[in-house]
Write an enzyme that holds these catalytic residues in place. Sequence first.
Site, mmCIF file in Angstrom:
data_model
loop_
_atom_site.group_PDB
_atom_site.id
_atom_site.type_symbol
_atom_site.label_atom_id
_atom_site.label_comp_id
_atom_site.label_asym_id
_atom_site.label_seq_id
_atom_site.Cartn_x
_atom_site.Cartn_y
_atom_site.Cartn_z
ATOM 1 N N LYS A 82 -5.849 15.788 10.173
ATOM 2 C CA LYS A 82 -4.765 15.058 10.685
ATOM 3 C C LYS A 82 -4.259 15.498 11.716
ATOM 4 O O LYS A 82 -4.170 16.901 11.989
ATOM 5 C CB LYS A 82 -3.894 14.796 9.386
ATOM 6 N N GLY A 142 5.805 -5.119 -0.010
ATOM 7 C CA GLY A 142 5.716 -4.674 1.556
ATOM 8 C C GLY A 142 4.914 -5.734 2.375
ATOM 9 O O GLY A 142 3.597 -6.053 2.095
ATOM 10 N N GLY A 160 3.875 -5.850 5.499
ATOM 11 C CA GLY A 160 3.643 -5.333 6.825
ATOM 12 C C GLY A 160 2.061 -5.849 7.523
ATOM 13 O O GLY A 160 1.768 -7.074 6.909
ATOM 14 N N HIS A 161 1.486 -4.918 8.023
ATOM 15 C CA HIS A 161 0.220 -5.394 8.493
ATOM 16 C C HIS A 161 -0.755 -5.629 7.251
ATOM 17 O O HIS A 161 -1.384 -6.731 7.345
ATOM 18 C CB HIS A 161 -0.315 -4.190 9.240
ATOM 19 N N VAL A 162 -0.821 -4.704 6.483
ATOM 20 C CA VAL A 162 -1.882 -4.877 5.365
ATOM 21 C C VAL A 162 -1.180 -5.801 4.163
ATOM 22 O O VAL A 162 -2.044 -6.903 3.839
ATOM 23 C CB VAL A 162 -2.260 -3.658 4.515
HETATM 24 N N1 LIG Z 1 -2.745 -0.257 8.238
HETATM 25 C C1 LIG Z 1 -3.872 0.231 7.656
HETATM 26 O O1 LIG Z 1 -5.055 -0.088 7.881
HETATM 27 C C2 LIG Z 1 -3.772 1.168 6.522
HETATM 28 C C3 LIG Z 1 -4.890 2.082 5.933
HETATM 29 C C4 LIG Z 1 -4.654 2.901 4.927
HETATM 30 C C5 LIG Z 1 -3.175 3.230 4.192
HETATM 31 N N2 LIG Z 1 -2.534 2.057 4.603
HETATM 32 C C6 LIG Z 1 -1.144 2.546 4.053
HETATM 33 O O2 LIG Z 1 -0.567 1.066 3.404
HETATM 34 C C7 LIG Z 1 0.828 1.099 3.645
HETATM 35 C C8 LIG Z 1 1.085 -0.240 4.475
HETATM 36 O O3 LIG Z 1 0.541 -0.098 5.921
HETATM 37 P P1 LIG Z 1 1.030 -1.037 7.108
HETATM 38 O O4 LIG Z 1 -0.027 -0.679 7.990
HETATM 39 O O5 LIG Z 1 1.031 -2.560 6.666
HETATM 40 O O6 LIG Z 1 2.221 -0.718 7.346
HETATM 41 P P2 LIG Z 1 3.489 -1.571 8.176
HETATM 42 O O7 LIG Z 1 4.450 -0.546 8.465
HETATM 43 O O8 LIG Z 1 2.880 -2.572 8.900
HETATM 44 O O9 LIG Z 1 4.153 -2.130 6.720
HETATM 45 C C9 LIG Z 1 4.675 -1.662 5.727
HETATM 46 C C10 LIG Z 1 5.781 -2.545 5.313
HETATM 47 O O10 LIG Z 1 6.510 -2.173 4.134
HETATM 48 C C11 LIG Z 1 7.841 -2.424 4.093
HETATM 49 N N3 LIG Z 1 8.637 -1.717 3.297
HETATM 50 C C12 LIG Z 1 8.829 -0.276 3.396
HETATM 51 N N4 LIG Z 1 9.802 0.065 2.513
HETATM 52 C C13 LIG Z 1 9.904 -0.764 1.572
HETATM 53 C C14 LIG Z 1 10.256 -0.985 0.326
HETATM 54 N N5 LIG Z 1 11.030 0.279 -0.338
HETATM 55 N N6 LIG Z 1 10.136 -1.996 -0.511
HETATM 56 C C15 LIG Z 1 9.700 -3.012 0.126
HETATM 57 N N7 LIG Z 1 9.038 -3.095 1.377
HETATM 58 C C16 LIG Z 1 9.219 -1.969 1.889
HETATM 59 C C17 LIG Z 1 8.272 -2.395 5.661
HETATM 60 O O11 LIG Z 1 9.214 -3.290 5.910
HETATM 61 C C18 LIG Z 1 6.908 -3.140 6.137
HETATM 62 O O12 LIG Z 1 7.012 -4.281 6.479
HETATM 63 C C19 LIG Z 1 1.134 2.341 4.235
HETATM 64 O O13 LIG Z 1 1.308 2.884 3.032
HETATM 65 C C20 LIG Z 1 -0.075 2.807 4.773
HETATM 66 O O14 LIG Z 1 0.018 4.211 5.008
HETATM 67 C C21 LIG Z 1 -2.442 1.386 5.733
#
Ligand SMILES: NC(=O)c1ccc[n+]([C@@H]2O[C@H](COP(=O)([O-])OP(=O)(O)OC[C@H]3O[C@@H](n4cnc5c(N)ncnc54)[C@H](O)[C@@H]3O)[C@@H](O)[C@H]2O)c1
Length: 355
Positions: free
Chosen positions: A80, A177, A179-181
Amino acid sequence: MNIFEAMEQYGHEELVFWYDQAAGLKAIVAIHDTTLGPALGGLRMWPYDSEDDAITDVMRLSRGMTYKNAAMGLDLGGGKSVIWADSRHDKTEARLRSFGRLIQSLGGRYITAEDVGVNADDMAVVARETEFVGGLKETSGDPSPATALGVLEGMKAAMMLAFGSADFHGRRIAIQGLGHVGTLLGEMLKNEGATLIVTDIHEDEGRVVADRLGAQWVAPDAIYGVDADVFAPCALGAIINDRTIDQFKCRVIAGSANNQLQEPRHGLELMKRGIVYVPDYVINGGGVVNVADEFHRDGYNQERAYARVRGIGKQVQEILQHAQQAQIPTQEAADQVAEARIHILGRVDSTYIPE
Ligand SMILES: NC(=O)c1ccc[n+]([C@@H]2O[C@H](COP(=O)([O-])OP(=O)(O)OC[C@H]3O[C@@H](n4cnc5c(N)ncnc54)[C@H](O)[C@@H]3O)[C@@H](O)[C@H]2O)c1
């Protein structure tokens, strides 16, 4: 911080510090373990409070990548990198290109990709200086759809164990949450017939997504205690802790967030409560599996990559069964699987083969 002591404790091979005064770049690469192959893991840009915080974060995250890549069956080690800067103000071409030169200087021992604070456009700038970048737009791209697919498959495997069925009709799934996922997962679950309960700290945007998904909206703090069959954490880490653990009414916890257990003992607590916890780095491995396909000898192929991502369901099933048979928390079972693979394969190439 005593760095060699920390390296010994975490089991690191190499820590690289890079300071480009002209570009204003302070970066660290942590290569945790390359037994299985070159170390793959993302770049995080974060305004750490101190140098020690940056070192601790990069060491902890790189170790996690070793376990994730091993558990996913990839021929990749764990690494990392971090740039000590604020992505909102400090993201300059010079910093990103200088970081690219750091990665190139490592000659392929470490391959970087996107993580918090950087996006695909930033990685394209990094790639002007190095060939060792994964997840670019023209190759495997955004990992989130693959991550969401892996979470869905892992969730099904856990539901089979908890309910004897992976049918989502009549099942209530709580997503933390959007977000993307979380959003992509919500769409997939809606198509599968699930009833959704959702939250996000950004209420205005979150409610728009909730309406689109036909989901019930709850306040961020209320999500842990909702009446749901499955809780899908897709926001932050450490959300399974002393404050939340007694609130859960669900039988399954399966989501994409990294480092969901605040401490390992919380995994044991979930087991005692009869909650099936799907180890985070196994169920969220779809993104890295997708990026890793770029290193296939024929180049990236989405069909092949996604077939492998769907295999996460079977991997989760095996780990959950192992945990059940050994009467150990599921996270411990996942660690054992990853460590065994590294240990055994590490000996395979010790066999002498004449040139
Ligand atoms: N994107 C990937 O491919 C991927 C791969 C492996 C792990 N992850 C993990 O999955 C999680 C989500 O990833 P992502 O890419 O969707 O991130 P993202 O930043 O797009 O989405 C995260 C969402 O969570 C919300 N959030 C933050 N704190 C919160 C809380 N206390 N209560 C409710 N909502 C809250 C944010 O406003 C945001 O909309 C992260 O922990 C990331 O490390 C993502």
